[in-house]
Write a protein that holds these residues in place. Sequence first.
Motif, PDB file in Angstrom:
ATOM      1  N   HIS A  60      39.058  54.657  44.280  1.00 21.47           N
ATOM      2  CA  HIS A  60      38.972  53.201  44.147  1.00 21.47           C
ATOM      3  C   HIS A  60      40.301  52.564  43.779  1.00 21.47           C
ATOM      4  O   HIS A  60      40.584  51.423  44.182  1.00 21.47           O
ATOM      5  N   SER A  61      41.133  53.275  43.040  1.00 16.59           N
ATOM      6  CA  SER A  61      42.432  52.707  42.637  1.00 16.59           C
ATOM      7  C   SER A  61      43.400  52.584  43.805  1.00 16.59           C
ATOM      8  O   SER A  61      44.419  51.902  43.699  1.00 16.59           O
ATOM      9  N   ARG A  62      43.081  53.234  44.917  1.00 10.69           N
ATOM     10  CA  ARG A  62      43.944  53.163  46.103  1.00 10.69           C
ATOM     11  C   ARG A  62      43.528  52.045  47.054  1.00 10.69           C
ATOM     12  O   ARG A  62      44.238  51.781  48.028  1.00 10.69           O
ATOM     13  N   ILE A  63      42.373  51.435  46.798  1.00 13.69           N
ATOM     14  CA  ILE A  63      41.945  50.335  47.669  1.00 13.69           C
ATOM     15  C   ILE A  63      42.871  49.147  47.422  1.00 13.69           C
ATOM     16  O   ILE A  63      43.004  48.683  46.285  1.00 13.69           O
ATOM     17  N   PRO A  64      43.531  48.633  48.446  1.00 10.66           N
ATOM     18  CA  PRO A  64      44.553  47.591  48.227  1.00 10.66           C
ATOM     19  C   PRO A  64      43.958  46.265  47.802  1.00 10.66           C
ATOM     20  O   PRO A  64      42.817  45.922  48.143  1.00 10.66           O
TER      21      PRO A  64
END
Length: 348
Positions: A60-64
Amino acid sequence: MAQQAYVTETDDGGSGDERPRFRRLAQRLVDGWRGDPRIWRRGIALAVLALLLALVMLLHSRIPNTIGNLGSLTETFLPWLGVLVPVLLVLALVRRSATALIAVLLPAVVWLNLFGGLLTDKAGTGGDLTVATHNVNADNADPSGTARAVAASGADVLALEELKASAVPTYERALASTYKYHSVQGTVGLWSKYPLSGVAAVDIKLGWTRAMRATVATPDGDVAVYVAHLPSVRVKMNAGFTARQRDKSADALGEAIADEKLGRKILLGDLNGTMNDRALNAVTSQMRSTQGAAGSGFGFSWPASFPMARIDQIMVQGVEPLSSWTLPETGSDHLPVAARVSLATSDS
Protein backbone atom coordinates in the motif's frame (compact mmCIF):
# COMPACT_ATOMS: atom_id res chain seq x y z
CA MET A 1 -41.32 -68.25 16.10
CA ALA A 2 -41.44 -64.99 14.17
CA GLN A 3 -38.77 -62.46 14.87
CA GLN A 4 -39.84 -58.88 15.31
CA ALA A 5 -37.61 -56.21 13.85
CA TYR A 6 -37.07 -53.13 15.94
CA VAL A 7 -36.33 -49.79 14.32
CA THR A 8 -34.78 -47.13 16.47
CA GLU A 9 -36.43 -43.80 15.94
CA THR A 10 -34.32 -40.67 15.69
CA ASP A 11 -35.08 -37.02 16.21
CA ASP A 12 -34.82 -36.27 12.49
CA GLY A 13 -37.76 -38.42 11.44
CA GLY A 14 -36.10 -41.83 11.58
CA SER A 15 -33.27 -41.24 9.12
CA GLY A 16 -30.91 -43.17 11.35
CA ASP A 17 -28.13 -40.67 10.68
CA GLU A 18 -27.23 -39.08 14.00
CA ARG A 19 -24.20 -37.15 12.76
CA PRO A 20 -24.30 -33.40 13.38
CA ARG A 21 -25.76 -31.41 10.53
CA PHE A 22 -22.54 -29.47 9.95
CA ARG A 23 -20.57 -32.70 9.66
CA ARG A 24 -23.03 -34.07 7.12
CA LEU A 25 -22.81 -30.89 5.05
CA ALA A 26 -19.02 -30.98 5.17
CA GLN A 27 -19.02 -34.60 4.06
CA ARG A 28 -21.36 -33.77 1.19
CA LEU A 29 -19.03 -30.97 0.13
CA VAL A 30 -15.99 -33.25 0.20
CA ASP A 31 -17.86 -35.92 -1.78
CA GLY A 32 -18.80 -33.34 -4.38
CA TRP A 33 -15.16 -32.26 -4.83
CA ARG A 34 -13.62 -35.74 -4.70
CA GLY A 35 -12.58 -36.95 -8.08
CA ASP A 36 -13.41 -33.65 -9.80
CA PRO A 37 -10.57 -33.06 -12.29
CA ARG A 38 -11.48 -29.39 -12.76
CA ILE A 39 -11.05 -28.15 -9.18
CA TRP A 40 -7.60 -26.82 -10.07
CA ARG A 41 -8.66 -25.25 -13.38
CA ARG A 42 -11.75 -23.43 -12.12
CA GLY A 43 -11.65 -20.07 -10.33
CA ILE A 44 -8.50 -18.67 -11.95
CA ALA A 45 -10.05 -15.19 -12.04
CA LEU A 46 -10.86 -15.42 -8.32
CA ALA A 47 -7.30 -16.49 -7.59
CA VAL A 48 -5.97 -13.48 -9.50
CA LEU A 49 -8.28 -11.15 -7.54
CA ALA A 50 -7.04 -12.66 -4.28
CA LEU A 51 -3.42 -12.12 -5.31
CA LEU A 52 -4.15 -8.50 -6.29
CA LEU A 53 -5.85 -7.89 -2.94
CA ALA A 54 -2.83 -9.28 -1.11
CA LEU A 55 -0.49 -7.06 -3.15
CA VAL A 56 -2.56 -3.92 -2.47
CA MET A 57 -2.43 -4.53 1.29
CA LEU A 58 1.22 -5.57 1.27
CA LEU A 59 2.46 -2.74 -0.96
CA HIS A 60 0.00 0.00 0.00
CA SER A 61 2.87 2.42 0.65
CA ARG A 62 3.91 2.08 -2.99
CA ILE A 63 0.54 3.18 -4.36
CA PRO A 64 1.24 6.68 -5.76
CA ASN A 65 -0.48 9.80 -4.53
CA THR A 66 0.09 11.61 -7.80
CA ILE A 67 -3.35 10.68 -9.10
CA GLY A 68 -6.09 11.82 -6.73
CA ASN A 69 -4.06 10.89 -3.63
CA LEU A 70 -5.05 7.29 -4.30
CA GLY A 71 -2.41 6.00 -1.88
CA SER A 72 -3.76 8.00 1.07
CA LEU A 73 -7.33 7.07 0.21
CA THR A 74 -6.40 3.37 0.22
CA GLU A 75 -4.53 3.70 3.51
CA THR A 76 -7.43 5.52 5.18
CA PHE A 77 -9.72 2.53 4.72
CA LEU A 78 -7.01 -0.16 4.59
CA PRO A 79 -8.45 -2.36 7.38
CA TRP A 80 -11.73 -2.66 5.49
CA LEU A 81 -10.03 -4.48 2.62
CA GLY A 82 -10.11 -7.49 4.92
CA VAL A 83 -13.88 -7.68 4.35
CA LEU A 84 -13.12 -8.91 0.82
CA VAL A 85 -11.35 -12.01 2.15
CA PRO A 86 -14.47 -13.89 3.33
CA VAL A 87 -16.28 -12.77 0.17
CA LEU A 88 -13.57 -14.36 -1.98
CA LEU A 89 -13.61 -17.44 0.25
CA VAL A 90 -17.35 -17.96 -0.27
CA LEU A 91 -17.01 -17.45 -4.01
CA ALA A 92 -14.16 -19.99 -4.12
CA LEU A 93 -16.33 -22.54 -2.32
CA VAL A 94 -19.27 -21.90 -4.63
CA ARG A 95 -16.99 -22.31 -7.66
CA ARG A 96 -15.46 -25.42 -6.08
CA SER A 97 -11.98 -24.12 -6.92
CA ALA A 98 -9.02 -25.43 -4.99
CA THR A 99 -6.80 -22.88 -6.74
CA ALA A 100 -8.91 -19.97 -5.53
CA LEU A 101 -9.12 -21.38 -2.00
CA ILE A 102 -5.34 -21.55 -1.72
CA ALA A 103 -4.95 -18.06 -3.22
CA VAL A 104 -7.37 -16.57 -0.67
CA LEU A 105 -4.98 -17.61 2.08
CA LEU A 106 -2.50 -14.96 0.92
CA PRO A 107 -4.61 -11.82 1.60
CA ALA A 108 -5.84 -13.42 4.82
CA VAL A 109 -2.26 -13.83 6.06
CA VAL A 110 -1.28 -10.31 4.96
CA TRP A 111 -4.30 -8.76 6.70
CA LEU A 112 -3.60 -10.65 9.92
CA ASN A 113 0.04 -9.54 9.77
CA LEU A 114 -1.02 -5.89 9.41
CA PHE A 115 -3.97 -5.76 11.79
CA GLY A 116 -4.11 -8.98 13.78
CA GLY A 117 -2.46 -7.29 16.74
CA LEU A 118 -5.38 -4.84 17.00
CA LEU A 119 -7.82 -7.68 17.61
CA THR A 120 -6.41 -8.37 21.07
CA ASP A 121 -7.08 -6.31 24.18
CA LYS A 122 -3.81 -4.62 25.18
CA ALA A 123 -5.29 -2.39 27.87
CA GLY A 124 -3.46 -2.23 31.18
CA THR A 125 -4.34 -0.81 34.56
CA GLY A 126 -3.15 2.15 36.57
CA GLY A 127 -1.76 5.33 35.13
CA ASP A 128 -1.32 8.95 36.18
CA LEU A 129 -3.31 10.94 33.66
CA THR A 130 -6.54 10.43 31.72
CA VAL A 131 -6.95 12.46 28.54
CA ALA A 132 -9.79 12.74 26.04
CA THR A 133 -10.50 14.49 22.78
CA HIS A 134 -13.67 15.19 20.84
CA ASN A 135 -14.58 16.93 17.62
CA VAL A 136 -17.86 18.35 18.89
CA ASN A 137 -19.17 19.40 15.44
CA ALA A 138 -19.87 23.07 14.81
CA ASP A 139 -23.53 22.25 14.11
CA ASN A 140 -24.01 20.30 17.35
CA ALA A 141 -27.57 20.86 18.55
CA ASP A 142 -26.74 20.00 22.17
CA PRO A 143 -23.34 21.47 23.09
CA SER A 144 -24.13 21.45 26.82
CA GLY A 145 -25.08 17.75 26.80
CA THR A 146 -22.01 16.91 24.72
CA ALA A 147 -19.75 18.73 27.16
CA ARG A 148 -21.24 16.92 30.16
CA ALA A 149 -20.94 13.56 28.40
CA VAL A 150 -17.24 13.86 27.71
CA ALA A 151 -16.52 15.31 31.16
CA ALA A 152 -18.19 12.23 32.65
CA SER A 153 -15.37 10.13 31.15
CA GLY A 154 -13.21 11.22 34.09
CA ALA A 155 -10.63 12.89 31.85
CA ASP A 156 -8.13 15.09 33.66
CA VAL A 157 -7.34 16.88 30.41
CA LEU A 158 -9.96 17.37 27.70
CA ALA A 159 -9.51 18.74 24.19
CA LEU A 160 -12.39 19.94 22.03
CA GLU A 161 -12.24 20.71 18.32
CA GLU A 162 -14.54 22.49 15.87
CA LEU A 163 -15.72 24.94 18.48
CA LYS A 164 -18.19 27.43 17.07
CA ALA A 165 -17.57 30.90 18.53
CA SER A 166 -21.20 31.33 19.56
CA ALA A 167 -21.16 27.96 21.36
CA VAL A 168 -17.93 28.49 23.32
CA PRO A 169 -19.69 30.13 26.34
CA THR A 170 -22.02 27.12 26.54
CA TYR A 171 -19.08 24.71 26.68
CA GLU A 172 -17.33 26.91 29.23
CA ARG A 173 -20.36 26.94 31.53
CA ALA A 174 -20.96 23.19 31.20
CA LEU A 175 -17.33 22.33 31.99
CA ALA A 176 -16.60 24.96 34.62
CA SER A 177 -17.42 22.75 37.61
CA THR A 178 -15.11 19.95 36.43
CA TYR A 179 -12.18 21.87 34.99
CA LYS A 180 -10.66 24.82 36.78
CA TYR A 181 -8.33 25.77 33.94
CA HIS A 182 -9.04 26.17 30.25
CA SER A 183 -8.06 28.04 27.13
CA VAL A 184 -9.71 28.39 23.73
CA GLN A 185 -7.60 29.29 20.72
CA GLY A 186 -9.56 29.79 17.53
CA THR A 187 -11.73 26.71 17.01
CA VAL A 188 -9.90 24.41 19.44
CA GLY A 189 -9.86 24.38 23.23
CA LEU A 190 -8.19 22.67 26.16
CA TRP A 191 -9.79 22.07 29.58
CA SER A 192 -7.67 20.82 32.48
CA LYS A 193 -7.93 19.96 36.16
CA TYR A 194 -4.30 21.09 36.48
CA PRO A 195 -2.78 24.52 35.85
CA LEU A 196 -1.99 25.57 32.29
CA SER A 197 0.92 27.73 31.20
CA GLY A 198 2.72 28.56 27.99
CA VAL A 199 -0.57 28.55 26.11
CA ALA A 200 -0.15 29.53 22.47
CA ALA A 201 -1.68 29.01 19.08
CA VAL A 202 0.24 26.71 16.74
CA ASP A 203 0.60 27.84 13.14
CA ILE A 204 -0.40 24.96 10.86
CA LYS A 205 -0.40 27.12 7.72
CA LEU A 206 -4.13 27.73 7.44
CA GLY A 207 -4.46 31.46 7.99
CA TRP A 208 -6.68 30.92 11.06
CA THR A 209 -6.19 29.06 14.33
CA ARG A 210 -7.03 25.33 14.50
CA ALA A 211 -4.16 24.16 16.71
CA MET A 212 -2.68 25.08 20.08
CA ARG A 213 -0.22 23.93 22.73
CA ALA A 214 -0.05 24.30 26.50
CA THR A 215 2.04 23.07 29.37
CA VAL A 216 -0.05 21.09 31.86
CA ALA A 217 1.41 21.06 35.37
CA THR A 218 0.41 17.57 36.54
CA PRO A 219 1.37 16.22 39.99
CA ASP A 220 3.98 14.10 38.19
CA GLY A 221 5.56 16.95 36.27
CA ASP A 222 4.98 19.13 33.23
CA VAL A 223 3.51 17.73 30.03
CA ALA A 224 3.28 19.51 26.69
CA VAL A 225 -0.23 19.01 25.32
CA TYR A 226 -1.07 19.83 21.72
CA VAL A 227 -4.60 20.13 20.36
CA ALA A 228 -5.10 20.09 16.60
CA HIS A 229 -7.85 19.94 14.04
CA LEU A 230 -6.28 19.36 10.65
CA PRO A 231 -8.19 20.42 7.51
CA SER A 232 -10.85 18.11 6.20
CA VAL A 233 -10.35 15.88 3.19
CA ARG A 234 -12.86 15.22 0.44
CA VAL A 235 -13.41 12.47 -2.10
CA LYS A 236 -14.39 14.11 -5.39
CA MET A 237 -15.18 12.42 -8.68
CA ASN A 238 -13.09 14.91 -10.65
CA ALA A 239 -10.20 15.30 -8.21
CA GLY A 240 -9.99 12.09 -6.23
CA PHE A 241 -8.94 12.28 -2.57
CA THR A 242 -8.28 16.00 -2.08
CA ALA A 243 -5.97 16.39 0.90
CA ARG A 244 -3.27 18.88 -0.07
CA GLN A 245 -4.09 21.42 2.66
CA ARG A 246 -4.40 18.65 5.27
CA ASP A 247 -1.00 17.30 4.28
CA LYS A 248 0.61 20.75 4.47
CA SER A 249 -0.85 21.34 7.92
CA ALA A 250 0.29 17.90 9.11
CA ASP A 251 3.86 18.78 8.14
CA ALA A 252 3.66 22.06 10.06
CA LEU A 253 2.23 20.32 13.12
CA GLY A 254 5.00 17.73 12.96
CA GLU A 255 7.61 20.48 12.93
CA ALA A 256 6.06 22.19 15.96
CA ILE A 257 6.02 18.93 17.95
CA ALA A 258 9.60 18.14 16.96
CA ASP A 259 10.69 21.57 18.21
CA GLU A 260 8.95 21.10 21.57
CA LYS A 261 11.37 21.49 24.51
CA LEU A 262 9.53 19.28 26.98
CA GLY A 263 10.19 15.57 26.74
CA ARG A 264 6.63 14.52 27.60
CA LYS A 265 4.25 15.28 24.76
CA ILE A 266 0.61 14.43 24.13
CA LEU A 267 -1.27 15.23 20.94
CA LEU A 268 -5.06 15.33 21.04
CA GLY A 269 -7.28 16.05 18.11
CA ASP A 270 -9.02 15.34 14.85
CA LEU A 271 -6.24 14.74 12.34
CA ASN A 272 -8.59 13.82 9.50
CA GLY A 273 -6.37 10.85 8.78
CA THR A 274 -5.48 7.42 10.14
CA MET A 275 -2.20 6.10 11.46
CA ASN A 276 -1.74 4.25 8.16
CA ASP A 277 -1.94 7.41 6.06
CA ARG A 278 1.55 8.30 4.86
CA ALA A 279 0.56 11.96 4.63
CA LEU A 280 0.70 12.16 8.44
CA ASN A 281 4.25 10.78 8.65
CA ALA A 282 5.58 14.09 10.00
CA VAL A 283 3.51 13.41 13.12
CA THR A 284 3.16 9.63 13.27
CA SER A 285 6.86 8.99 12.78
CA GLN A 286 7.69 10.63 16.11
CA MET A 287 4.67 9.71 18.27
CA ARG A 288 2.81 6.56 19.34
CA SER A 289 -0.89 5.96 18.98
CA THR A 290 -2.46 5.08 22.33
CA GLN A 291 -5.02 2.93 20.53
CA GLY A 292 -2.37 0.96 18.69
CA ALA A 293 -0.25 0.52 21.81
CA ALA A 294 -2.88 -0.05 24.50
CA GLY A 295 -6.33 -0.24 22.94
CA SER A 296 -8.74 -3.00 22.06
CA GLY A 297 -9.83 -3.24 18.45
CA PHE A 298 -9.55 -0.53 15.83
CA GLY A 299 -11.14 2.25 17.87
CA PHE A 300 -12.93 3.73 14.85
CA SER A 301 -14.29 7.20 15.64
CA TRP A 302 -15.93 8.47 12.45
CA PRO A 303 -18.68 8.70 11.41
CA ALA A 304 -20.38 8.25 14.77
CA SER A 305 -23.45 6.53 13.29
CA PHE A 306 -21.30 3.81 11.68
CA PRO A 307 -17.60 4.28 12.53
CA MET A 308 -15.33 3.31 9.64
CA ALA A 309 -12.03 5.04 10.42
CA ARG A 310 -10.09 6.35 13.40
CA ILE A 311 -9.34 9.93 12.42
CA ASP A 312 -9.55 11.26 15.99
CA GLN A 313 -6.21 10.53 17.58
CA ILE A 314 -4.42 10.50 20.90
CA MET A 315 -0.68 10.24 20.37
CA VAL A 316 2.16 10.39 22.85
CA GLN A 317 5.90 10.75 23.12
CA GLY A 318 7.85 10.35 26.37
CA VAL A 319 4.87 8.88 28.24
CA GLU A 320 3.57 5.32 28.39
CA PRO A 321 0.05 4.56 27.12
CA LEU A 322 -1.77 2.08 29.37
CA SER A 323 -5.29 1.99 27.92
CA SER A 324 -7.26 3.61 25.11
CA TRP A 325 -10.95 3.52 24.21
CA THR A 326 -13.81 5.26 22.44
CA LEU A 327 -16.61 6.96 24.37
CA PRO A 328 -20.37 6.78 23.71
CA GLU A 329 -21.94 8.80 20.93
CA THR A 330 -22.85 12.44 21.63
CA GLY A 331 -24.53 15.07 19.48
CA SER A 332 -21.51 15.11 17.18
CA ASP A 333 -20.75 13.17 14.02
CA HIS A 334 -17.52 11.97 15.70
CA LEU A 335 -17.07 9.69 18.69
CA PRO A 336 -14.96 11.00 21.58
CA VAL A 337 -11.79 9.02 22.32
CA ALA A 338 -9.90 8.71 25.60
CA ALA A 339 -6.70 7.21 26.96
CA ARG A 340 -4.89 6.71 30.25
CA VAL A 341 -1.15 7.15 30.38
CA SER A 342 1.68 6.75 32.86
CA LEU A 343 4.01 9.66 33.52
CA ALA A 344 5.93 8.25 36.47
CA THR A 345 8.58 6.42 34.45
CA SER A 346 9.14 9.13 31.88
CA ASP A 347 11.66 11.93 31.91
CA SER A 348 10.26 15.43 31.80
